[in-house]
Design a protein around this motif. Structure first.
Motif, PDB file in Angstrom:
ATOM      1  N   PHE A 158       8.851  27.935  74.813  1.00  0.00           N
ATOM      2  CA  PHE A 158       7.922  27.605  75.879  1.00  0.00           C
ATOM      3  C   PHE A 158       8.440  26.364  76.583  1.00  0.00           C
ATOM      4  CE2 PHE A 158       6.776  24.999  72.365  1.00  0.00           C
ATOM      5  CZ  PHE A 158       6.275  23.819  72.903  1.00  0.00           C
ATOM      6  N   LEU A 159       7.894  26.102  77.740  1.00  0.00           N
ATOM      7  CA  LEU A 159       8.240  24.880  78.465  1.00  0.00           C
ATOM      8  C   LEU A 159       7.367  23.751  77.948  1.00  0.00           C
ATOM      9  CD1 LEU A 159       8.595  26.267  82.106  1.00  0.00           C
ATOM     10  CD2 LEU A 159      10.421  25.673  80.503  1.00  0.00           C
ATOM     11  N   GLY A 160       7.971  22.809  77.265  1.00  0.00           N
ATOM     12  CA  GLY A 160       7.208  21.726  76.681  1.00  0.00           C
ATOM     13  C   GLY A 160       8.128  20.627  76.206  1.00  0.00           C
ATOM     14  N   PRO A 161       7.594  19.636  75.507  1.00  0.00           N
ATOM     15  CA  PRO A 161       8.415  18.523  75.037  1.00  0.00           C
ATOM     16  C   PRO A 161       9.566  19.000  74.154  1.00  0.00           C
ATOM     17  CG  PRO A 161       6.071  18.063  74.747  1.00  0.00           C
ATOM     18  CD  PRO A 161       6.177  19.501  75.125  1.00  0.00           C
ATOM     19  N   PRO A 162      10.758  18.461  74.340  1.00  0.00           N
ATOM     20  CA  PRO A 162      11.905  18.880  73.514  1.00  0.00           C
ATOM     21  C   PRO A 162      11.651  18.734  72.019  1.00  0.00           C
ATOM     22  CG  PRO A 162      12.641  17.573  75.387  1.00  0.00           C
ATOM     23  CD  PRO A 162      11.149  17.496  75.393  1.00  0.00           C
ATOM     24  N   ALA A 163      10.943  17.686  71.611  1.00  0.00           N
ATOM     25  CA  ALA A 163      10.696  17.485  70.179  1.00  0.00           C
ATOM     26  C   ALA A 163       9.869  18.622  69.597  1.00  0.00           C
ATOM     27  CB  ALA A 163       9.993  16.145  69.954  1.00  0.00           C
ATOM     28  N   LEU A 164       8.852  19.061  70.315  1.00  0.00           N
ATOM     29  CA  LEU A 164       8.001  20.134  69.805  1.00  0.00           C
ATOM     30  C   LEU A 164       8.741  21.462  69.794  1.00  0.00           C
ATOM     31  CD1 LEU A 164       5.184  20.560  68.669  1.00  0.00           C
ATOM     32  CD2 LEU A 164       4.369  21.059  70.986  1.00  0.00           C
ATOM     33  N   ARG A 165       9.565  21.696  70.793  1.00  0.00           N
ATOM     34  CA  ARG A 165      10.368  22.913  70.802  1.00  0.00           C
ATOM     35  C   ARG A 165      11.354  22.918  69.631  1.00  0.00           C
ATOM     36  NH1 ARG A 165      12.991  23.278  76.534  1.00  0.00           N
ATOM     37  NH2 ARG A 165      13.666  25.304  75.749  1.00  0.00           N
ATOM     38  N   ALA A 166      11.943  21.758  69.327  1.00  0.00           N
ATOM     39  CA  ALA A 166      12.858  21.665  68.186  1.00  0.00           C
ATOM     40  C   ALA A 166      12.118  21.915  66.877  1.00  0.00           C
ATOM     41  CB  ALA A 166      13.530  20.291  68.165  1.00  0.00           C
ATOM     42  N   PHE A 167      10.885  21.413  66.784  1.00  0.00           N
ATOM     43  CA  PHE A 167      10.086  21.639  65.583  1.00  0.00           C
ATOM     44  C   PHE A 167       9.824  23.128  65.387  1.00  0.00           C
ATOM     45  CE2 PHE A 167       5.946  22.388  63.647  1.00  0.00           C
ATOM     46  CZ  PHE A 167       6.078  21.724  62.442  1.00  0.00           C
ATOM     47  N   TYR A 168       9.385  23.820  66.442  1.00  0.00           N
ATOM     48  CA  TYR A 168       9.119  25.255  66.333  1.00  0.00           C
ATOM     49  C   TYR A 168      10.377  26.027  65.981  1.00  0.00           C
ATOM     50  CZ  TYR A 168       4.512  24.514  68.470  1.00  0.00           C
ATOM     51  OH  TYR A 168       3.232  24.111  68.735  1.00  0.00           O
ATOM     52  N   ARG A 169      11.500  25.612  66.555  1.00  0.00           N
ATOM     53  CA  ARG A 169      12.764  26.289  66.261  1.00  0.00           C
ATOM     54  C   ARG A 169      13.125  26.125  64.777  1.00  0.00           C
ATOM     55  NH1 ARG A 169      15.200  24.451  70.283  1.00  0.00           N
ATOM     56  NH2 ARG A 169      16.076  22.572  69.336  1.00  0.00           N
ATOM     57  N   ALA A 170      12.966  24.916  64.224  1.00  0.00           N
ATOM     58  CA  ALA A 170      13.282  24.673  62.813  1.00  0.00           C
ATOM     59  C   ALA A 170      12.293  25.371  61.892  1.00  0.00           C
ATOM     60  CB  ALA A 170      13.284  23.171  62.533  1.00  0.00           C
ATOM     61  N   ALA A 171      11.039  25.542  62.348  1.00  0.00           N
ATOM     62  CA  ALA A 171       9.991  26.136  61.512  1.00  0.00           C
ATOM     63  C   ALA A 171       9.948  27.647  61.609  1.00  0.00           C
ATOM     64  CB  ALA A 171       8.630  25.559  61.905  1.00  0.00           C
ATOM     65  N   ALA A 172      10.727  28.254  62.490  1.00  0.00           N
ATOM     66  CA  ALA A 172      10.648  29.697  62.715  1.00  0.00           C
ATOM     67  C   ALA A 172      10.886  30.466  61.413  1.00  0.00           C
ATOM     68  CB  ALA A 172      11.671  30.111  63.773  1.00  0.00           C
ATOM     69  N   GLY A 173       9.923  31.306  61.049  1.00  0.00           N
ATOM     70  CA  GLY A 173      10.007  32.064  59.803  1.00  0.00           C
ATOM     71  C   GLY A 173       9.586  31.293  58.582  1.00  0.00           C
ATOM     72  N   ARG A 174       9.184  30.041  58.750  1.00  0.00           N
ATOM     73  CA  ARG A 174       8.798  29.184  57.631  1.00  0.00           C
ATOM     74  C   ARG A 174       7.384  28.660  57.860  1.00  0.00           C
ATOM     75  NH1 ARG A 174      14.521  25.970  58.223  1.00  0.00           N
ATOM     76  NH2 ARG A 174      15.707  27.088  56.622  1.00  0.00           N
ATOM     77  N   PRO A 175       6.352  29.448  57.591  1.00  0.00           N
ATOM     78  CA  PRO A 175       4.970  28.994  57.839  1.00  0.00           C
ATOM     79  C   PRO A 175       4.603  27.751  57.051  1.00  0.00           C
ATOM     80  CG  PRO A 175       5.008  31.029  56.538  1.00  0.00           C
ATOM     81  CD  PRO A 175       6.394  30.820  57.042  1.00  0.00           C
ATOM     82  N   GLU A 176       5.297  27.493  55.939  1.00  0.00           N
ATOM     83  CA  GLU A 176       5.013  26.293  55.151  1.00  0.00           C
ATOM     84  C   GLU A 176       5.223  25.024  55.969  1.00  0.00           C
ATOM     85  OE1 GLU A 176       6.739  29.475  52.418  1.00  0.00           O
ATOM     86  OE2 GLU A 176       7.161  28.637  54.419  1.00  0.00           O
ATOM     87  N   VAL A 177       6.156  25.069  56.924  1.00  0.00           N
ATOM     88  CA  VAL A 177       6.460  23.885  57.712  1.00  0.00           C
ATOM     89  C   VAL A 177       5.289  23.515  58.626  1.00  0.00           C
ATOM     90  CG1 VAL A 177       8.079  22.891  59.387  1.00  0.00           C
ATOM     91  CG2 VAL A 177       8.917  24.433  57.609  1.00  0.00           C
ATOM     92  N   LEU A 178       4.518  24.506  59.050  1.00  0.00           N
ATOM     93  CA  LEU A 178       3.382  24.236  59.936  1.00  0.00           C
ATOM     94  C   LEU A 178       2.262  23.496  59.219  1.00  0.00           C
ATOM     95  CD1 LEU A 178       3.209  27.590  61.926  1.00  0.00           C
ATOM     96  CD2 LEU A 178       4.353  25.464  62.562  1.00  0.00           C
ATOM     97  N   GLY A 179       2.187  23.616  57.879  1.00  0.00           N
ATOM     98  CA  GLY A 179       1.321  22.737  57.115  1.00  0.00           C
ATOM     99  C   GLY A 179       0.001  23.311  56.669  1.00  0.00           C
ATOM    100  N   VAL A 180      -0.608  22.590  55.714  1.00  0.00           N
ATOM    101  CA  VAL A 180      -1.932  22.895  55.156  1.00  0.00           C
ATOM    102  C   VAL A 180      -2.836  21.669  55.285  1.00  0.00           C
ATOM    103  CG1 VAL A 180      -3.230  23.545  53.096  1.00  0.00           C
ATOM    104  CG2 VAL A 180      -0.998  24.598  53.541  1.00  0.00           C
ATOM    105  N   SER A 181      -2.387  20.529  54.773  1.00  0.00           N
ATOM    106  CA  SER A 181      -3.193  19.300  54.865  1.00  0.00           C
ATOM    107  C   SER A 181      -3.383  18.880  56.318  1.00  0.00           C
ATOM    108  CB  SER A 181      -2.521  18.178  54.074  1.00  0.00           C
ATOM    109  OG  SER A 181      -1.189  17.963  54.535  1.00  0.00           O
TER     110      SER A 181
END
Length: 335
Positions: A158-181
């Motif tokens: 999506f068009l958005g902050p580079p940091a958030l796009r990098a986070f989504y890219r690193a978390a792709a396929g890894r729901p644990e990265v998105l968090g619980v707490s």
């Protein structure tokens, strides 16, 4: 055939130490060679003085390592360049869940030297970048900490902050990265009267996380921790690194939480390195992150005398030092 301790060898060479006619087996992500009087184990990681094997186990491995007469184990840690020789270990503790063998704790005859421990637990190469390039540090940390969770190369960009796009890219396929707490939403949500975007929330809904809509590295706020928006000290890039570390400490399968006094806090963080970012405002008003190989610790200060401490590790053997400190744990999981 003898192999020098702490040397690196090819996996077939390591498994051959079980002797001629050994049975080769796999369980989870660990390889076994079961010989007549010894067992070779090749594991993806290890603690400093113990190795915890996770089930389910091949029947022959369970029979030998959970039986009355338990043979010695030649242990190796699987590295990109080969298998690191960890030495001889013994099966010293069995963990059961609902009647089934869940884990086997192996104790080494000689502990792994500290300079080698970083090779068999996620390392700290990311930490050198944290102060000047927190996005790259975050990407490297996620890749190391969640290396055993399958990663996919495609994600909904999506068009958005580079940091958030990098986070989504690193978390792709890894729901644990998105968090619980605390949770990072799959994508930012518009629609607030103030024009800010909602990009996350506390696990129980105590607060939401909001950010500026049109900035390269936006400021962020907590909505719900105060009677007005409470600004975080770091901008989005630094916050995403810190919150990723916080989720590793708070949400992982191995670790715990305790309230500690100042001397205890100093002992806990003594062998660790502080992440060079300003303190977060949650879970405590002044929350600092510390890291070591395979270890993340949060120390939160709301009170002059007591600290809120969370620890997460990649391998339960890394908790051994903390178990010896005699802390009054609110929660603790090492199996």
């Amino acid at each position: 055939m003898e192999i020098e301790l702490w040397s690196v060898v090819a996996e077939p060479e390591a498994l051959a130490l079980a002797g001629p006619g050994a049975t080769l087996l796999t369980g989870s992500d660990t390889a076994y060679a079961v010989g007549s009087d010894t067992i070779v184990v090749v594991s993806p990681e290890s603690g400093s003085d113990e190795l915890v094997l996770s089930g389910p186990f091949p029947e022959l491995v369970e029979e030998r390592l959970a039986g009355v007469l338990r043979p010695p184990v030649r242990a190796f840690a699987r590295l990109p360049e080969g298998c690191l020789t960890l030495g001889t270990a013994r099966s010293t503790e069995l963990g059961y869940r609902r009647g089934a063998l869940h884990d086997i704790r192996l104790t080494f005859e000689a502990p792994i030297p500290p300079d080698l421990l970083g090779q068999v637990a996620p390392g700290l190469d990311w930490l050198a970048r944290a102060g000047h390039d927190p996005v790259a540090a975050m990407e490297r940390f996620i890749a190391g900490w969640y290396h055993d969770v399958p990663h996919v190369s495609e994600f909904d960009d999506f068009l958005g902050p580079p940091a958030l796009r990098a986070f989504y890219r690193a978390a792709a396929g890894r729901p644990e990265v998105l968090g619980v707490s605390s949770v990072v939403l799959p994508e930012p949500v518009p629609g607030r009267p103030d024009g800010l975007l909602t990009f996350g929330h506390e696990g129980d809904g105590v607060f939401t996380l909001v950010m500026e809509a049109d900035e390269k590295d936006p400021r962020i706020w907590y909505d719900g921790l105060s009677d007005r928006l409470l600004p975080e000290r770091e901008r989005l890039s630094g916050y995403l690194l810190q919150s990723t570390l916080a989720r590793a400490a708070m949400d992982g399968p191995f670790g715990g939480m305790a309230f500690v006094d100042r001397p205890q806090a100093r002992r806990i963080i003594a062998p660790l390195r502080r992440v060079p970012l300003r303190p977060m405002r949650w879970p405590s008003l002044f929350t600092r992150c510390y890291a070591g190989p395979g270890t993340v610790v949060l120390i939160g200060e709301d009170d002059a005398d007591w600290f809120e401490m969370y620890v997460g590790v990649r391998h339960p053997g890394l908790l051994r030092r903390l178990r010896k400190l005699g802390l009054d744990w609110e929660s603790f999981t090492d199996s």
